[in-house]
Write an enzyme that holds these catalytic residues in place. Structure first.
Site, short mmCIF file in Angstrom:
data_model
loop_
_atom_site.label_atom_id
_atom_site.label_comp_id
_atom_site.label_asym_id
_atom_site.label_seq_id
_atom_site.Cartn_x
_atom_site.Cartn_y
_atom_site.Cartn_z
N HIS A 9 0.82 -1.22 0.00
CA HIS A 9 0.00 0.00 0.00
C HIS A 9 0.85 1.27 0.00
CE1 HIS A 9 1.03 0.89 4.18
NE2 HIS A 9 0.88 -0.41 4.42
N GLU A 82 -1.92 -6.97 7.60
CA GLU A 82 -0.56 -6.91 8.15
C GLU A 82 -0.47 -7.80 9.39
OE1 GLU A 82 2.47 -6.92 7.97
OE2 GLU A 82 3.03 -4.83 7.59
#
Length: 207
Positions: A9, A82
């Site tokens: 990202h 994550e």
């Protein structure tokens, strides 16, 4: 031959401020949105067949920049989140180093379970590996872009390649909005069939 492009990202205020994000849903900042738009223009040239993303907004909004160029929809997979950083989520790295010196040292040294409620590398590897395998299955022989996070990307790619944790640690962290390219070739004895073709690829000068 199936190709996976594992894309990190764009930048967030947590990235810029040296805070641990983990599974905190920190959004893209203005820089991150610009990074996503610039990188999406390059990734669109790969003519992806499917897009898959973590559900966290910084990843999903990054993937959406590519979706707007390709006309593809973004499939969400929570397994691409994550690593969960337990007590450290939202903390400054400098404060962690001071407040949790033993666990911080173990984490930096690559201890797979450093404490403080941090998700183990084995658990992270397992869930991201499964997500990458399922993503690849969406377009056999095609190209799939998977938008995820720095730690998840490295651990998942290492697992897909069949690498032990010690080898995976030698793979440098992805810069914001950069990606790793993996291709699935004919499996060989003792191998997974996946090969690393490129790492930390992105817009020149962008990080």
């Amino acid at each position: 031959m199936t190709r996976l492009l594992v894309w990190r990202h764009g930048n967030t205020d947590y990235n810029a401020g040296g805070r641990v994000q983990g599974q905190t849903d920190a959004p893209l900042n203005a820089r991150g949105r610009d990074q996503a738009a610039a990188a999406a223009a390059l990734l669109a040239a790969y003519q992806p067949d499917a897009l898959v993303s973590s559900d966290l907004s910084r990843a999903y909004d990054t993937a959406s920049a590519l979706a707007s160029l390709t006309g593809l929809s973004v499939s969400v997979d929570t397994r691409l989140r994550e690593r969960h950083f337990g007590e450290w989520q939202g903390m400054l790295l400098s404060d962690i180093k001071t407040g949790h010196p033993a666990e911080y040292a173990r984490w930096r040294a690559g201890d797979p379970s450093p404490g403080c409620g941090i998700e183990s590398l084995d658990d992270l590897s397992k869930r991201v590996l499964e997500a990458l395998q399922d993503a690849a299955a969406l377009a056999p022989g095609g190209t799939v872009v998977v938008t995820t996070h720095g730690g998840a990307a490295r651990q998942g790619c290492g697992a897909l390649l069949g690498w032990p944790n010690e080898a995976t640690r030698t793979l440098g962290s992805l810069s914001n909005c950069h990606w790793t390219e993996l291709r699935d070739r004919t499996p060989r004895v003792g191998g997974t069939g996946w090969q690393l073709m490129a790492h930390n690829r992105g817009v020149l000068g962008q990080s």
